[in-house]
Design a protein around this motif. Structure first.
Motif, PDB file in Angstrom:
ATOM      1  N   LEU A   1       0.833  -1.206   0.000  1.00 35.49           N
ATOM      2  CA  LEU A   1       0.000   0.000   0.000  1.00 35.49           C
ATOM      3  C   LEU A   1       0.868   1.256   0.000  1.00 35.49           C
ATOM      4  CD1 LEU A   1      -3.023   0.615  -0.051  1.00 35.49           C
ATOM      5  CD2 LEU A   1      -2.941   0.782   2.441  1.00 35.49           C
ATOM      6  N   ALA A   2       1.970   1.212   0.731  1.00 39.97           N
ATOM      7  CA  ALA A   2       2.896   2.352   0.767  1.00 39.97           C
ATOM      8  C   ALA A   2       3.437   2.639  -0.631  1.00 39.97           C
ATOM      9  CB  ALA A   2       4.036   2.069   1.734  1.00 39.97           C
ATOM     10  N   LYS A   3       3.862   1.602  -1.332  1.00 34.58           N
ATOM     11  CA  LYS A   3       4.396   1.788  -2.691  1.00 34.58           C
ATOM     12  C   LYS A   3       3.315   2.303  -3.634  1.00 34.58           C
ATOM     13  CE  LYS A   3       8.132  -1.538  -2.403  1.00 34.58           C
ATOM     14  NZ  LYS A   3       8.651  -2.833  -2.827  1.00 34.58           N
ATOM     15  N   LYS A   4       2.098   1.840  -3.441  1.00 35.40           N
ATOM     16  CA  LYS A   4       0.989   2.300  -4.280  1.00 35.40           C
ATOM     17  C   LYS A   4       0.849   3.821  -4.172  1.00 35.40           C
ATOM     18  CE  LYS A   4      -2.959   2.106  -6.570  1.00 35.40           C
ATOM     19  NZ  LYS A   4      -2.900   2.017  -8.014  1.00 35.40           N
ATOM     20  N   TYR A   5       0.834   4.321  -2.949  1.00 32.64           N
ATOM     21  CA  TYR A   5       0.578   5.753  -2.772  1.00 32.64           C
ATOM     22  C   TYR A   5       1.818   6.621  -2.971  1.00 32.64           C
ATOM     23  CZ  TYR A   5      -4.241   4.877  -1.761  1.00 32.64           C
ATOM     24  OH  TYR A   5      -5.553   4.515  -1.887  1.00 32.64           O
ATOM     25  N   THR A   6       3.002   6.157  -2.610  1.00 35.97           N
ATOM     26  CA  THR A   6       4.190   6.960  -2.921  1.00 35.97           C
ATOM     27  C   THR A   6       4.427   6.958  -4.430  1.00 35.97           C
ATOM     28  OG1 THR A   6       5.680   5.106  -2.431  1.00 35.97           O
ATOM     29  CG2 THR A   6       5.294   6.715  -0.660  1.00 35.97           C
ATOM     30  N   GLY A   7       4.048   5.868  -5.095  1.00 36.99           N
ATOM     31  CA  GLY A   7       4.112   5.836  -6.557  1.00 36.99           C
ATOM     32  C   GLY A   7       3.140   6.819  -7.186  1.00 36.99           C
ATOM     33  N   HIS A   8       1.960   6.971  -6.546  1.00 38.03           N
ATOM     34  CA  HIS A   8       0.996   7.982  -7.006  1.00 38.03           C
ATOM     35  C   HIS A   8       1.635   9.364  -6.980  1.00 38.03           C
ATOM     36  CE1 HIS A   8      -2.687   6.043  -7.868  1.00 38.03           C
ATOM     37  NE2 HIS A   8      -3.138   5.871  -6.650  1.00 38.03           N
ATOM     38  N   TYR A   9       2.384   9.639  -5.935  1.00 38.41           N
ATOM     39  CA  TYR A   9       3.029  10.942  -5.819  1.00 38.41           C
ATOM     40  C   TYR A   9       3.892  11.218  -7.051  1.00 38.41           C
ATOM     41  CZ  TYR A   9       6.501  14.402  -4.485  1.00 38.41           C
ATOM     42  OH  TYR A   9       7.326  15.492  -4.481  1.00 38.41           O
ATOM     43  N   THR A  10       4.748  10.270  -7.377  1.00 39.49           N
ATOM     44  CA  THR A  10       5.651  10.439  -8.520  1.00 39.49           C
ATOM     45  C   THR A  10       4.867  10.613  -9.809  1.00 39.49           C
ATOM     46  OG1 THR A  10       7.309   9.101  -7.394  1.00 39.49           O
ATOM     47  CG2 THR A  10       7.561   9.368  -9.781  1.00 39.49           C
ATOM     48  N   GLU A  11       3.883   9.759 -10.002  1.00 39.73           N
ATOM     49  CA  GLU A  11       3.059   9.806 -11.211  1.00 39.73           C
ATOM     50  C   GLU A  11       2.324  11.142 -11.327  1.00 39.73           C
ATOM     51  OE1 GLU A  11      -1.030   7.603 -11.946  1.00 39.73           O
ATOM     52  OE2 GLU A  11       0.650   6.198 -12.005  1.00 39.73           O
ATOM     53  N   GLU A  12       1.748  11.602 -10.231  1.00 39.20           N
ATOM     54  CA  GLU A  12       0.983  12.843 -10.269  1.00 39.20           C
ATOM     55  C   GLU A  12       1.882  14.055 -10.499  1.00 39.20           C
ATOM     56  OE1 GLU A  12      -1.087  12.193  -6.608  1.00 39.20           O
ATOM     57  OE2 GLU A  12      -2.788  11.285  -7.646  1.00 39.20           O
ATOM     58  N   MET A  13       3.084  14.020  -9.956  1.00 41.20           N
ATOM     59  CA  MET A  13       4.003  15.131 -10.192  1.00 41.20           C
ATOM     60  C   MET A  13       4.460  15.166 -11.651  1.00 41.20           C
ATOM     61  SD  MET A  13       3.813  16.883  -7.537  1.00 41.20           S
ATOM     62  CE  MET A  13       5.041  18.118  -7.916  1.00 41.20           C
ATOM     63  N   GLU A  14       4.486  14.017 -12.312  1.00 38.78           N
ATOM     64  CA  GLU A  14       4.772  14.005 -13.754  1.00 38.78           C
ATOM     65  C   GLU A  14       3.664  14.717 -14.516  1.00 38.78           C
ATOM     66  OE1 GLU A  14       5.381   9.860 -14.649  1.00 38.78           O
ATOM     67  OE2 GLU A  14       7.355   9.838 -13.707  1.00 38.78           O
ATOM     68  N   TRP A  15       2.425  14.548 -14.076  1.00 39.38           N
ATOM     69  CA  TRP A  15       1.320  15.278 -14.714  1.00 39.38           C
ATOM     70  C   TRP A  15       1.451  16.775 -14.453  1.00 39.38           C
ATOM     71  CZ3 TRP A  15      -1.154  13.470 -18.574  1.00 39.38           C
ATOM     72  CH2 TRP A  15      -1.369  12.105 -18.699  1.00 39.38           C
ATOM     73  N   VAL A  16       1.844  17.143 -13.238  1.00 43.08           N
ATOM     74  CA  VAL A  16       2.060  18.562 -12.920  1.00 43.08           C
ATOM     75  C   VAL A  16       3.089  19.146 -13.883  1.00 43.08           C
ATOM     76  CG1 VAL A  16       2.979  20.168 -11.187  1.00 43.08           C
ATOM     77  CG2 VAL A  16       1.351  18.393 -10.504  1.00 43.08           C
ATOM     78  N   GLU A  17       4.161  18.410 -14.131  1.00 41.74           N
ATOM     79  CA  GLU A  17       5.185  18.877 -15.076  1.00 41.74           C
ATOM     80  C   GLU A  17       4.594  19.092 -16.468  1.00 41.74           C
ATOM     81  OE1 GLU A  17       9.015  16.895 -15.201  1.00 41.74           O
ATOM     82  OE2 GLU A  17       8.668  16.155 -13.165  1.00 41.74           O
TER      83      GLU A  17
END
Length: 151
Positions: free
Chosen positions: A39-55
Motif C-alpha cells: 500500500l505504501a508503494k501504491k501511494y508513494t508511486g501515485h506521488y511520482t506519477e501525479e508530479m509528472e502530470w504537474v510537469e
C-alpha cells in the motif's frame, strides 16, 4: 481557442494535483511505517506519477505563453486507518473525475491540451477503478485479509 481559459484550467490542476500528490506521499509514508509496504508503494508511486502530470501541465502553460503560480495548499488530516483512507481517496477521485470530464469537454477547441487532459483522465480513471476494486475486495475477503495482502 481561449488560451487564458486553458491556462486557468491547467493552473487549477497544477495546484490541486500538487496538493493531492503530497497527500498521497505522506499517506504512503504512514502506511510504510505500519509495515504495509504494498500500500505504501501504491501511494508513494501515485506521488511520482501525479508530479509528472504537474510537469506536463506546467509545460503546456509555458507553451501557451502563460505564467504558472505557486499557490497555497489546503491542509489535510492524516487518515491513519488504511481502509478509511481508500474510502476518502475514492470520494476525492469521484469528484475530480467528474470535474475533469467537464474540463476535457470545455477545452476541446484546444487539441493539444485536450489530448493531455484526456490522457490524464484515463490515468485517473485507472486509479478510481483500483480504489473501487480495493473496497470490493475488502468486502469480499474482509478487512484483515486485505490488510495482510498489503504487507
Amino acid at each position: 481557442m481561449d488560451a487564458q481559459k486553458t491556462i486557468k484550467t491547467l493552473q487549477f490542476f497544477v495546484t490541486a494535483l500538487t496538493n493531492g500528490a503530497f497527500a498521497h506521499f505522506v499517506q504512503g509514508k504512514h502506511f510504510e511505517s505500519l509495515g504495509l509496504t504494498v500500500l505504501a508503494k501504491k501511494y508513494t508511486g501515485h506521488y511520482t506519477e501525479e508530479m509528472e502530470w504537474v510537469e506536463k501541465f506546467i509545460s503546456r502553460i509555458n507553451d501557451l505563453g502563460g505564467e504558472f503560480k505557486i499557490e497555497d495548499q489546503k491542509g489535510r488530516e492524516l487518515i491513519k486507518d488504511p481502509v478509511e483512507y481508500v474510502k476518502a481517496d475514492l470520494a476525492i477521485q469521484e469528484q475530480g473525475i467528474e470535474y475533469l470530464y467537464k474540463c476535457v469537454a470545455d477545452l476541446k477547441d484546444d487539441p493539444t491540451t485536450y489530448d493531455i487532459l484526456k490522457a490524464y483522465l484515463a490515468d485517473e480513471e485507472e486509479d478510481l477503478y483500483w480504489s473501487q476494486n480495493a473496497l470490493e475486495m475488502i468486502q469480499l475477503i474482509g478487512r484483515e485479509n486485505w490488510l495482510v495482502k498489503q504487507l
